[in-house]
Write a protein that holds these residues in place. Structure first.
Motif, PDB file in Angstrom:
ATOM      1  N   PRO A  91      -6.376   8.626  -0.886  1.00 46.72           N
ATOM      2  CA  PRO A  91      -5.427   9.499  -0.188  1.00 46.72           C
ATOM      3  C   PRO A  91      -5.328   9.117   1.284  1.00 46.72           C
ATOM      4  O   PRO A  91      -6.345   8.909   1.953  1.00 46.72           O
ATOM      5  CB  PRO A  91      -6.055  10.893  -0.350  1.00 46.72           C
ATOM      6  CG  PRO A  91      -6.932  10.777  -1.547  1.00 46.72           C
ATOM      7  CD  PRO A  91      -7.442   9.368  -1.545  1.00 46.72           C
ATOM      8  N   PRO A  92      -4.093   8.965   1.806  1.00 44.92           N
ATOM      9  CA  PRO A  92      -3.953   8.607   3.211  1.00 44.92           C
ATOM     10  C   PRO A  92      -4.442   9.712   4.130  1.00 44.92           C
ATOM     11  O   PRO A  92      -4.431  10.885   3.761  1.00 44.92           O
ATOM     12  CB  PRO A  92      -2.435   8.399   3.373  1.00 44.92           C
ATOM     13  CG  PRO A  92      -1.832   9.193   2.260  1.00 44.92           C
ATOM     14  CD  PRO A  92      -2.817   9.146   1.126  1.00 44.92           C
ATOM     15  N   TYR A 147       1.737   6.519   9.141  1.00 42.52           N
ATOM     16  CA  TYR A 147       1.131   6.126   7.875  1.00 42.52           C
ATOM     17  C   TYR A 147      -0.124   5.311   8.137  1.00 42.52           C
ATOM     18  O   TYR A 147      -0.125   4.385   8.953  1.00 42.52           O
ATOM     19  CB  TYR A 147       2.114   5.297   7.039  1.00 42.52           C
ATOM     20  CG  TYR A 147       1.533   4.822   5.727  1.00 42.52           C
ATOM     21  CD1 TYR A 147       1.268   5.719   4.696  1.00 42.52           C
ATOM     22  CD2 TYR A 147       1.218   3.489   5.528  1.00 42.52           C
ATOM     23  CE1 TYR A 147       0.719   5.281   3.502  1.00 42.52           C
ATOM     24  CE2 TYR A 147       0.670   3.041   4.345  1.00 42.52           C
ATOM     25  CZ  TYR A 147       0.426   3.953   3.334  1.00 42.52           C
ATOM     26  OH  TYR A 147      -0.123   3.513   2.152  1.00 42.52           O
ATOM     27  N   ASP A 184       0.987   4.313  -2.719  1.00 42.65           N
ATOM     28  CA  ASP A 184       0.779   5.707  -2.344  1.00 42.65           C
ATOM     29  C   ASP A 184       2.001   6.567  -2.634  1.00 42.65           C
ATOM     30  O   ASP A 184       1.891   7.785  -2.754  1.00 42.65           O
ATOM     31  CB  ASP A 184       0.414   5.801  -0.862  1.00 42.65           C
ATOM     32  CG  ASP A 184      -0.960   5.227  -0.581  1.00 42.65           C
ATOM     33  OD1 ASP A 184      -1.767   5.162  -1.523  1.00 42.65           O
ATOM     34  OD2 ASP A 184      -1.224   4.841   0.573  1.00 42.65           O
ATOM     35  N   ARG A 185       3.150   5.930  -2.784  1.00 42.13           N
ATOM     36  CA  ARG A 185       4.381   6.651  -3.127  1.00 42.13           C
ATOM     37  C   ARG A 185       4.473   6.896  -4.627  1.00 42.13           C
ATOM     38  O   ARG A 185       5.357   7.592  -5.090  1.00 42.13           O
ATOM     39  CB  ARG A 185       5.584   5.842  -2.648  1.00 42.13           C
ATOM     40  CG  ARG A 185       6.918   6.550  -2.705  1.00 42.13           C
ATOM     41  CD  ARG A 185       7.063   7.562  -1.605  1.00 42.13           C
ATOM     42  NE  ARG A 185       8.247   8.392  -1.812  1.00 42.13           N
ATOM     43  CZ  ARG A 185       8.564   9.431  -1.066  1.00 42.13           C
ATOM     44  NH1 ARG A 185       7.785   9.763  -0.051  1.00 42.13           N
ATOM     45  NH2 ARG A 185       9.638  10.136  -1.313  1.00 42.13           N
ATOM     46  N   GLN A 245      -4.821   4.914  -5.603  1.00 43.63           N
ATOM     47  CA  GLN A 245      -4.878   4.828  -4.152  1.00 43.63           C
ATOM     48  C   GLN A 245      -5.868   5.819  -3.563  1.00 43.63           C
ATOM     49  O   GLN A 245      -6.152   6.848  -4.136  1.00 43.63           O
ATOM     50  CB  GLN A 245      -3.484   5.086  -3.547  1.00 43.63           C
ATOM     51  CG  GLN A 245      -2.952   6.490  -3.764  1.00 43.63           C
ATOM     52  CD  GLN A 245      -2.254   6.639  -5.094  1.00 43.63           C
ATOM     53  OE1 GLN A 245      -2.349   5.779  -5.943  1.00 43.63           O
ATOM     54  NE2 GLN A 245      -1.584   7.750  -5.282  1.00 43.63           N
ATOM     55  N   SER A 282       0.828  -1.210   0.000  1.00 46.77           N
ATOM     56  CA  SER A 282       0.000   0.000   0.000  1.00 46.77           C
ATOM     57  C   SER A 282       0.855   1.250   0.000  1.00 46.77           C
ATOM     58  O   SER A 282       0.577   2.219  -0.720  1.00 46.77           O
ATOM     59  CB  SER A 282      -0.926   0.014   1.222  1.00 46.77           C
ATOM     60  OG  SER A 282      -2.053  -0.794   1.020  1.00 46.77           O
TER      61      SER A 282
END
Length: 305
Positions: free
Chosen positions: A283-284, A298, A181-182, A281, A177
């Motif tokens: 967004p965190p 994270y 996200d990176r 993804q 994950s």
């Protein structure tokens, strides 16, 4: 953007080293590497020495030098004494720290000094919060690796900023994950952890400890891969490095055989790859609470069932 993700592996870390050789021979070159626990150690050795076959030879030599007494030092009497004296782990982390120091070149001390970007995960034991190290270039490598590889009960937590950091595999044993996200759009997961299948009967104390940890970590793997299956625009190559599961987690005698086995498994997969298609993804969430120096909290955006 290409990422290589190295799961927790314990004493089966050489499987990943063998698989990495197969990736290099295929001309796969990542933009960054993400690692957890033993996978974090392998990732950092790669990042510090560079993505090349010479690095893999050095990594293989480090794993070949490791023995049970290296990582799990002491006699039964010493372990009984640690329990009786209310120690927070069965073993000290001196041997693990020594292995980390052996694998890192003396001129590479911080994440910013690595030729290849690397990110590693650790979990705060008290709050069950996941942290990722590697985004701050000034962060020292060794303490982050020690935290990521410190399995609860086995090795003591690493004290940092008032927190107790332990093995990142407790919450994210694969960490695919984070790679998504990176910005990675092609991800090679070298998974030497459990995939949740049935294992052998746990007959001894060590078997019970090892099986309990494997069960816990397998749930983290399944959550990460569950998210991957729920989305749709990234190629995720999940290479399951099987074999040697009958070994006690304290047995480091099969490193050479694991190198060969990891290579053959990855070579076979790359000859006929079958990537899962994963997608954009979520967004965190913004990190909240205390901040660990050099580490960002994270939140894996797992899908809601």
């Amino acid at each position: 953007m290409i990422a290589v993700v190295l799961s927790g592996a314990g004493n089966r870390g050489p499987l990943q080293v063998g698989a990495l050789r197969a990736l290099m021979e295929e001309g796969i070159e990542p933009d960054f590497v993400v690692g957890t626990s033993a996978g974090a150690i392998n990732a950092a050795f790669l990042g510090a020495r560079g993505w090349n076959l010479t690095t893999l030879d050095a990594m293989a030599a480090v794993w070949a030098s490791v023995t049970t007494q290296t990582i799990y030092p002491g006699s039964w009497l010493q372990k009984v004494w640690r329990v009786a004296s209310n120690a927070n782990s069965l073993y000290s982390s001196a041997g693990l720290a020594g292995m980390i120091a052996q694998g890192l070149p003396p001129n590479v001390v911080t994440f910013g000094e690595m030729p290849l970007p690397v990110f590693v995960t650790a979990v705060d034991l008290l709050s069950a919060r996941l942290f990722v190290f590697g985004e701050d270039s000034a962060t020292p490598i060794a303490p982050a690796l020690l935290a990521s590889a410190s399995v609860p009960v086995i090795h003591p937590p690493v004290a940092m900023a008032g927190l107790q950091l332990v093995d990142g595999g407790v919450l994210a044993n694969v960490a695919a994950s984070f790679a998504m996200d990176r910005g990675a759009r092609e991800i090679y997961v070298l998974n030497a952890g459990s995939a949740g299948g049935a294992g052998d009967t746990a007959d001894s104390l060590w078997d019970v400890v090892g099986t309990t940890l494997s069960t816990l970590l397998s749930q983290a793997i399944l959550r990460d891969l569950d998210r991957a299956r729920a989305e749709t625009t990234v190629d995720l190559h999940h290479i399951q490095l099987t074999g040697f599961r009958e070994l006690s987690f304290r047995d480091f005698s099969q490193s050479a055989a694991m190198l060969d086995a990891g290579y053959e498994i990855a070579k076979t997969y790359l000859g006929n790859p079958a990537p899962q298609i994963v997608g954009p993804q979520t967004p965190p969430q913004h990190a909240i609470g205390d901040v660990v120096p050099g580490g960002r909290e994270y939140y894996p955006p797992y899908p809601v069932r």
